[in-house]
Scaffold this active site. Structure first.
Site, PDB file in Angstrom:
ATOM      1  N   ASP A 564      -0.846  -1.260  -1.056  1.00  0.00           N
ATOM      2  CA  ASP A 564       0.172  -1.863  -0.199  1.00  0.00           C
ATOM      3  C   ASP A 564      -0.278  -3.207   0.347  1.00  0.00           C
ATOM      4  OD1 ASP A 564      -1.791  -0.300   1.287  1.00  0.00           O
ATOM      5  OD2 ASP A 564      -0.713  -1.058   3.026  1.00  0.00           O
ATOM      6  N   GLU A 565       0.671  -3.962   0.842  1.00  0.00           N
ATOM      7  CA  GLU A 565       0.433  -5.179   1.604  1.00  0.00           C
ATOM      8  C   GLU A 565      -0.615  -6.089   0.982  1.00  0.00           C
ATOM      9  OE1 GLU A 565       1.729  -3.792   6.069  1.00  0.00           O
ATOM     10  OE2 GLU A 565      -0.398  -3.872   5.611  1.00  0.00           O
TER      11      GLU A 565
END
Length: 897
Positions: A564-565
């Site tokens: 993620d991210e």
């Protein structure tokens, strides 16, 4: 997964934050030279004395943007804060600096005596300018600054400021340390000035309609839950599928204990699995803790085999004995957990009944982040005990992130020697930079790691409770701890004349000039996915973790990549530019590198017999045809921001979808809309147990009928089929026959520093997580496969459904207050004691509490606490609070005017 922004819509704006390739000084004034006071160099003793006696106060003046906000950042939103310094002793010189954690980027500084410089992440340095006139005893100096977005919670102000001077050891400023309230056991921040203006300090925007959780507001919220102890006796959390009460039989006493009869399950055969008493030892321990112990004089509990879904059971309770039939150890344990749930600890009696039960979802999980701030093995054990008690079966253990690496890995000692602690080493040769208010000392309790033996014991403890541990070291983003540890390894081996060995597990390209900023304001937290050494590192780590699982006797079958991210890394990396220009992997652009990494690691895992899992945003970039057949995705999209669309799309790809939606399942968010409540709040500022209970997971968009967004505004969820201009499906209803695999509660630990605060944030919300993961309620809106648009007036959530939901909540709320919370007390769990609703009418006090059955007390003008009685005459203002079920711990008090 765990962003610190206020809403998905401003991700791009945050990506343009002040974080860049190095430290940045904010508004350092350019001044004419002037003669400054001089003094002899400060000594270590003097610096310590100054730190011990410097008063610091942090206050948020306003979260309302003005004309001085940076219009190019965060959509022009900013806040104004002040830090007061009141020295107890004199400090004249300029050879000093104060370091502190500031969760939002600083935009500008007012005044001429101080500058603020961004170091990395949330670490900032306050330094004197040429205009600094010295600290004089008792004379206040105030530093005012602006920061991006807002600070809506008193816990936003991180603790453990520290001062440095020359080569002296850093000194923690004592007034900025957190304390523990002896009555509530809550963490308090005495250096933070309380919020008093709910418009300027707590409202996010002009459209924000969220009502702060005052005593009056809570009184209104609690009105439809009346105390009714008669609802409690036959209630089990989580609710079983079918319960038949034997009204003709008298109540069954367990005061003499129980006697386990395992004769019929002790002989394994081809049709029946092997059974050992160890398989239910944890469930028996919980019964014993409640007062129901194993005894030769106890009521017989006979176990027998029967076929059924995993974890299903039959529990038959009669005066002459108890029978349990199940098809596996989990079923037997869950039956004993139901017996414990029925048991009233006051008289150890249960009513005669028959229960037939089976879980709603196969995945019933809890995630805990021990990377940002470390949490003890004892706390993990306590969490596992309660997960087992409420029939949760997956522990997602997040052990590595930007701020820490928490697991010993054979052959890579730097990961824990350096990556497991934060201290004041700006070169990061011995530790990581301080973050999240960790302070300058490696000995801080927020530092630490699990040894190999610790992890083996966690695995075995979980397995004995039918809980699978899913390890996670986030990658390729959120990997700064690993990157810095491997850079330190590289420097060490290079100095030893071992250049080839030094490069073996290197994770970064020193020639990469890419300028990027992660959501947590790092510019160096992403693995370089074009270097083969990165894949050797991942392979090494997974092999070592798998070896620990094998030693524990619990094979590693699922690993959470994270994924993620991932900020805009790699664009100017020579390694990546060369790879994209010449590779046989089908990667044609820099933009495809994130997907390439996830796909490659997923197959790397599959070759080892391990299933890959990841967070939904990162997993959305991969090409499904390039992934292994079995993949898990955790959906952390906000429902008010079209959060159902990605869940439905990934379900249509045949993936195992686990809901982790933040506004309902992030337990690091505040329980109530109160700036004193712990937690981040980018998706919700009020997520209490009733909110978790109300979740309709099989119909995500239908929650628009009962919920509002973060600013308490209604929203619409359009679940109809949508296509782009080329006719390609963008989003739409989920395919018939496809349902989610389960739910997972999350606790991220940026603001969660102690084990006691972990328990405060998780409990009792975990019980309602278990309720929704195990039991499908009759009041949930059926899914509309033909597509629908949901909003507060769409009418799918009928008045009858709402009434049934309210009745069910009233039953469970009474069960918590009258019967269940005392069991958490007996287990030593510091759950959140709710704040009390109250109002004064005609000079008389009326109060209520979220969990009827908990005692309430009040006092006037700091007088003695008195037991509450409805309609008692009082003179406002008065203070009111609830008491834990065991009568010991107190809840946080509120004022009633």
């Amino acid at each position: 997964m765990n962003i610190t922004i206020a809403a998905t819509a401003i991700l791009v704006a945050l990506g343009l934050s002040a974080c860049n390739e190095g430290p940045k000084t904010v508004n350092t004034p350019v001044l004419s030279s002037a003669e400054q006071p001089t003094s002899a160099p400060v000594t270590q003793a003097q610096l310590q004395h100054f730190g011990d006696n410097l008063g610091v106060t942090y206050r948020v003046l306003t979260n309302r943007p003005d004309d001085n906000c940076d219009k190019a950042a965060a959509e022009g939103r900013c806040f104004v804060a002040e830090i007061d310094f009141v020295p107890g002793v004199e400090l004249i010189g300029q050879d000093w600096a104060i370091y502190f954690s500031q969760m939002r980027p600083v935009q500008s500084v007012e005044g001429k005596e101080f500058s603020i410089t961004h170091i990395k992440g949330d670490l900032y340095r306050i330094a004197p300018t040429e205009a600094f006139s010295g600290f004089s005893k008792g004379v206040k100096k105030t530093l005012r600054f602006r920061g991006e977005l807002w600070q809506l919670s008193e816990t936003d102000a991180m603790p453990n400021y520290y001062i440095v001077a020359g080569d002296l050891s850093p000194v923690v400023i004592a007034s900025t340390q957190v304390k523990q309230d002896p009555e509530t056991r809550m963490e308090v921040r005495p250096y933070v000035e309380p919020f008093t203006d709910m418009v300027k300090q707590y409202r996010r925007t002009d459209t924000d309609k969220l009502a702060p959780a005052t005593a009056t507001q809570l009184f209104s919220n609690n009105q439809n839950v009346s105390e009714d102890a008669s609802l409690v006796a036959n209630t089990i959390i989580p609710t079983p599928q079918k319960v038949t009460i034997h009204s003709h039989d008298k109540a069954v006493s367990l005061t003499s204990g129980i006697q386990l009869d395992v004769a019929s399950v002790s002989s394994p055969s081809a049709e029946k699995p092997s059974f050992k008493t160890d398989h239910v030892a944890a469930a028996l321990e919980r019964l014993a803790r409640l007062g129901v112990k194993e005894s030769d004089q106890g009521l017989t509990v006979k176990l027998s085999w029967r076929q059924g879904a995993q974890g299903s059971y039959l529990l038959d309770i009669k005066p002459d004995g108890i029978k349990i039939a199940a098809g596996d150890a989990a079923g037997f344990s869950y039956a004993l957990s139901s017996l414990a749930s029925l048991t009233d600890v006051q008289d150890l009696r249960v009513n005669a009944m028959t229960i037939e039960d089976s879980p709603r979802y196969s995945f019933r999980g809890m995630h805990i982040d021990v990377a940002r701030n470390f949490h003890s093995k004892a706390m993990i054990f306590a969490l596992l005990d309660q997960m087992a008690a409420y029939k949760l079966n997956k522990l997602h253990l997040h052990m590595a992130d930007d701020e820490g690496w928490r697991l010993e890995i054979d052959g890579l000692p730097e990961l824990t020697d350096i990556g497991s602690k934060r201290c004041h080493d700006l070169e990061e040769n011995t530790c990581l930079l301080p973050q999240l208010g960790s302070g300058p000392l490696a000995e801080s309790s927020v530092n630490g790691f699990y040894s190999k033996q610790d992890y083996i014991e966690i695995l075995q403890y979980a397995d004995a409770r039918q809980i699978q541990v899913i390890p996670s070291m986030d990658m390729p983003g959120h990997s700064r701890a690993a990157i810095k540890a491997m850079e330190a390894r590289y420097r060490k081996l290079l100095a030893q004349g071992k250049p080839a060995e030094a490069k073996t597990y290197l994770l970064s390209d020193a020639a990469d000039t890419t300028v990027y900023a992660s959501v947590q304001y790092y510019n160096d937290n992403t693995l370089n996915v074009c270097m083969e050494s990165t894949y050797r590192f991942v392979d090494k780590v997974i092999d070592e973790i798998a070896a620990l699982h094998k030693t524990a006797g619990v094979p590693l079958t699922r690993y959470h990549i994270g994924a993620d991210e991932t900020a805009g890394a790699w664009k100017q990396s020579p390694e990546c530019l060369a790879f994209v220009a010449n590779n046989d992997k089908g990667v044609k652009s820099i933009e495809e590198l994130g997907a390439y990494f996830i796909e490659r690691i997923a197959h790397q895992l599959a070759q080892k017999g391990i299933e890959a899992a990841g967070w939904s945003d990162g997993m959305s970039h991969v090409r499904p045809e390039n992934m292994p057949a079995k993949v898990q995705s955790n959906i952390w999209d906000v429902i008010a921001h079209k959060g159902h669309e990605r869940a439905h799309k990934q379900l249509s790809q045949g993936w195992e979808v686990v809901l982790s939606n933040p506004e309902v399942l992030y337990f690091d968010f505040p329980y109530e809309a109160d700036p004193k409540e712990h937690g981040y709040y980018w998706a919700s500022r009020a997520s209490n147990s009733r909110n978790v209970f109300s979740f309709m997971p099989d119909n995500l968009p239908a929650n628009a009928e009962q919920w509002t967004d973060i600013e308490q505004r209604p929203f619409e969820a359009d679940d109809r089929l949508k296509r782009d201009a080329a006719g390609q499906i963008i989003s739409g209803p989920r395919p018939e026959g496809k349902t989610v695999s389960g739910l997972q509660g999350q606790l991220w630990s940026e603001t969660i520093r102690s084990d006691a605060t972990v328990e405060y944030m998780i409990f009792p919300r975990l019980l309602m997580l278990a309720e929704r993961a195990w039991h499908h309620a009759s009041w949930e809106v059926p899914y509309q496969y033909q597509g629908a648009v949901y909003h507060q007036g769409s009418g799918y959530f009928t008045s009858a459904m709402r009434q049934a939901q309210a009745q069910s909540w009233s039953q469970l709320a009474n069960t918590l207050g009258h019967k269940e919370l005392i069991k958490l007390d007996k287990a030593g769990i510091d759950y959140r004691v709710p704040t009390v609703g109250a109002q004064i009418r005609d000079g008389k006090l009326f109060a209520n509490v979220a969990y009827p059955g908990l005692k309430i007390e009040y006092r006037a003008a700091n007088g003695p606490w008195q037991a509450y009685q409805a309609g008692q005459a009082v003179t406002p203002p008065i203070e009111i609070r609830a008491i834990a079920a065991d009568g010991e711990r107190k809840g946080r008090s509120l004022l009633v005017h």
